[in-house]
Scaffold this active site. Structure first.
Site, PDB file in Angstrom:
ATOM      1  N   ASP A 140       0.861  -1.176   0.000  1.00  0.00           N
ATOM      2  CA  ASP A 140       0.000   0.000   0.000  1.00  0.00           C
ATOM      3  C   ASP A 140       0.903   1.233   0.000  1.00  0.00           C
ATOM      4  O   ASP A 140       1.717   1.410   0.904  1.00  0.00           O
ATOM      5  CB  ASP A 140      -0.874  -0.005   1.252  1.00  0.00           C
ATOM      6  CG  ASP A 140      -1.985   1.031   1.198  1.00  0.00           C
ATOM      7  OD1 ASP A 140      -1.784   2.087   0.569  1.00  0.00           O
ATOM      8  OD2 ASP A 140      -3.062   0.787   1.783  1.00  0.00           O
ATOM      9  N   THR A 214       2.533 -10.828  -9.525  1.00  0.00           N
ATOM     10  CA  THR A 214       1.414 -10.791  -8.592  1.00  0.00           C
ATOM     11  C   THR A 214       0.173 -10.284  -9.322  1.00  0.00           C
ATOM     12  O   THR A 214       0.266  -9.682 -10.394  1.00  0.00           O
ATOM     13  CB  THR A 214       1.695  -9.863  -7.398  1.00  0.00           C
ATOM     14  OG1 THR A 214       1.576  -8.492  -7.826  1.00  0.00           O
ATOM     15  CG2 THR A 214       3.106 -10.089  -6.843  1.00  0.00           C
TER      16      THR A 214
END
Length: 239
Positions: A140, A214
């Site tokens: 994040d 990912t």
């Protein structure tokens, strides 16, 4: 004003910012989590000086760490490609934990251990120089200036990583957020225990040879965003 139900943060139990869950897990994912976590889950230890090798059956050749494994695609891919390596992954978002369990179950992977929570309380209890590699992939970015101290990369966490990484251990950071990349380079440059391994632009523009994408990376690339891949080395300790 502090929430009376929130414990006072301590060095080994810092404040956590982020999601732990958005909705109940699907029945199939919940069943996997319930079945697999008793054998591969790691709880926060009460004592210090824990050797991560102790979490595995037999001593692996190396032990790697992934901080915030997201949906588990990278962690499972690395575990499959490196069966003699023990990998500890931490992820507080339960949807991601459920996703990883599916990957591990489908591939019958047994060399992974999971912290279904913030990594830091576990890492504070680890013995010095115990990890051979660490990953922080698409974390994040906390883009607002007032939230910048919530980013994982910072003096406290880098000091923690420097303590638990072996001399010569590699630390990989990837992001599609160029502000986070700049922030990371600044803090890593300022830390005396790490060196950036890049020698040419392709060293951060292209993925390492053993890379596993990912879901967040694939989404970013699909949106036309650029991703950077940073590799750092833990410098040798002074005698």
């Amino acid at each position: 004003m502090r929430n009376k139900d929130r414990p006072i943060p301590t060095p080994d139990r810092p404040n956590f910012y982020g999601r732990r869950g958005s909705r109940p897990l699907k029945d199939s994912r919940k069943a996997l989590v319930d079945a697999m976590m008793p054998s591969i889950g790691i709880s926060y230890p009460d004592v210090e000086g824990v050797d991560p090798n102790s979490y595995f059956d037999g001593k692996p050749d190396q032990v790697w760490l992934e901080i915030g494994f997201g949906g588990g695609e990278h962690l499972a891919g690395q575990a499959e490609a490196n069966p003699n390596i023990g990998i500890i992954g931490a992820e507080p978002f339960m949807d991601g934990v459920g996703s990883l369990m599916r990957h591990l179950n489908e591939r019958n992977l047994t060399n992974v251990r999971v912290v279904a929570d913030d990594s830091r309380p576990l890492l504070y209890k680890m013995v010095d120089a115990c990890f051979d590699r660490a990953f922080l992939l698409f974390p994040d970015p906390w883009p607002k200036k007032r939230h910048s101290e919530r980013r994982f990369i910072g003096p406290k966490n880098l000091a923690l990583l420097a303590r638990i990484l072996k001399d010569g251990a590699e630390f990989r950071v990837a992001s599609d957020d160029m502000q986070y990349i700049s922030w990371t380079l600044q803090h890593m440059h300022n830390h005396p225990d790490f060196e950036w391994l890049a020698e040419r632009p392709d060293d951060w523009r292209l993925q390492p040879a053993d890379w596993v994408k990912t879901r967040y990376e694939q989404k970013a690339l699909g949106q036309g965003k650029k991703c950077n891949y940073l590799r750092f080395r833990r410098k040798p300790r002074q005698a």
